[in-house]
Design a protein around this motif. Structure first.
Motif, PDB file in Angstrom:
ATOM      1  N   PHE A  18       0.846  -1.270   0.002  1.00  0.00           N
ATOM      2  CA  PHE A  18       0.080  -0.013  -0.060  1.00  0.00           C
ATOM      3  C   PHE A  18       0.881   1.244   0.089  1.00  0.00           C
ATOM      4  N   TYR A  20       2.557   2.847   2.200  1.00  0.00           N
ATOM      5  CA  TYR A  20       2.749   3.812   3.066  1.00  0.00           C
ATOM      6  C   TYR A  20       4.017   4.345   3.523  1.00  0.00           C
ATOM      7  N   ASP A  97      -7.624   3.280   6.389  1.00  0.00           N
ATOM      8  CA  ASP A  97      -6.762   4.324   5.463  1.00  0.00           C
ATOM      9  C   ASP A  97      -7.807   4.934   4.335  1.00  0.00           C
ATOM     10  N   TYR A 170      -7.112  -4.775   7.489  1.00  0.00           N
ATOM     11  CA  TYR A 170      -6.669  -3.376   7.117  1.00  0.00           C
ATOM     12  C   TYR A 170      -7.658  -3.232   5.874  1.00  0.00           C
ATOM     13  N   ILE A 172      -8.250  -0.489   3.051  1.00  0.00           N
ATOM     14  CA  ILE A 172      -7.673   0.812   2.354  1.00  0.00           C
ATOM     15  C   ILE A 172      -8.789   1.267   1.433  1.00  0.00           C
ATOM     16  N   ASN A 174      -7.918   4.654   0.402  1.00  0.00           N
ATOM     17  CA  ASN A 174      -7.271   5.856  -0.175  1.00  0.00           C
ATOM     18  C   ASN A 174      -7.105   5.834  -1.451  1.00  0.00           C
ATOM     19  N   LYS A 177      -3.423   5.278  -2.402  1.00  0.00           N
ATOM     20  CA  LYS A 177      -2.967   4.069  -2.352  1.00  0.00           C
ATOM     21  C   LYS A 177      -3.568   2.785  -3.355  1.00  0.00           C
TER      22      LYS A 177
END
Length: 182
Positions: A18, A20, A97, A170, A172, A174, A177
C-alpha cells in the motif's frame, strides 16, 4: 510471511503493498519512523534470505483462509455481522486508510466488540453499494471492492494461524494507495 511476527508482517504489507510512508506506519503502531524503517529493513533481509535459500513457505492454511474470507464477504454483504464473531480474535485490530480523501476510521479500532461495530457500519454503508470479490492480496486471500467497475477498496487480513482467526483487518480506501493495486 508465516515466518514473520505480526508487527513485521503488518509493516511489510503496509509499505510494500500500500506504499505507506514509514511515518504513517509508525503512527498506526505507536512506533517512531526510525523504528519502522528498521523493522522494514530487517523484514526485507529475512524475506530475501528465505527466498535465496529456496525455502518454500507452504500455504498451510490457504484453503481454510479462503473459506473464511468467503464467509466474511457473505456476512458483510448480507448484514449478518454476528456470524463473523468467532472469526475474530478477542484483541483484533481494524486499521483503515482513507488518506483524508475518503471517509474512514482515523485511528485503529481495538477489540472484537468495537471492530464488530465498525464492520456493521461497513456492512450497511459500503457493502450494499459495492461488489466484493475475493482476490489475492500479497499472496493471501483478501477482498477487492468495486462500484460500477471502479476499485473503491481493499480489505486484507492478518491471521492467527494457530486458531485460524483474524488478528488484524486492513481496510484501504485511500484512492492514492489504490492506484498501486493491479
Amino acid at each position: 510471511m508465516d515466518k514473520l511476527i505480526p508487527l513485521e508482517r503488518a509493516v511489510f504489507i503496509l509499505r510494500e503493498v500500500f506504499a505507506y510512508e514509514h511515518s504513517e506506519i509508525g503512527e498506526m503502531f505507536n512506533k517512531t519512523e526510525v523504528n519502522c524503517r528498521k523493522i522494514y529493513s530487517r523484514v526485507k533481509k529475512k524475506v530475501a534470505l528465505l527466498s535465496s535459500e529456496n525455502v518454500e513457505m507452504a500455504p498451510s492454511h490457504r484453503l481454510e483462509e479462503k473459506e473464511l474470507v468467503t464467509r466474511f464477504i457473505s456476512a458483510l454483504s448480507n448484514g449478518n455481522i454476528q456470524s463473523v464473531v468467532n472469526m475474530l480474535t478477542e484483541d483484533v485490530i481494524f486499521i483503515a486508510d482513507g488518506g483524508g480523501k475518503v471517509s474512514a476510521a482515523i485511528n485503529p479500532i481495538y477489540s472484537r466488540e468495537r471492530v464488530l461495530v465498525i464492520l456493521n457500519a461497513l456492512s450497511s454503508s459500503r457493502f450494499p453499494q459495492s461488489e466484493a470479490k475475493q482476490v489475492e492480496v500479497n499472496g493471501q486471500p483478501g477482498i477487492l471492492l468495486t462500484k460500477d467497475g471502479i476499485l473503491t477498496g481493499v480489505i486484507c487480513f492478518e491471521w492467527d494461524v494457530q486458531s485460524m482467526t483474524v488478528q488484524r483487518i486492513y481496510f484501504i480506501v485511500n484512492p492514492d494507495k489504490l492506484q498501486h493495486v493491479n
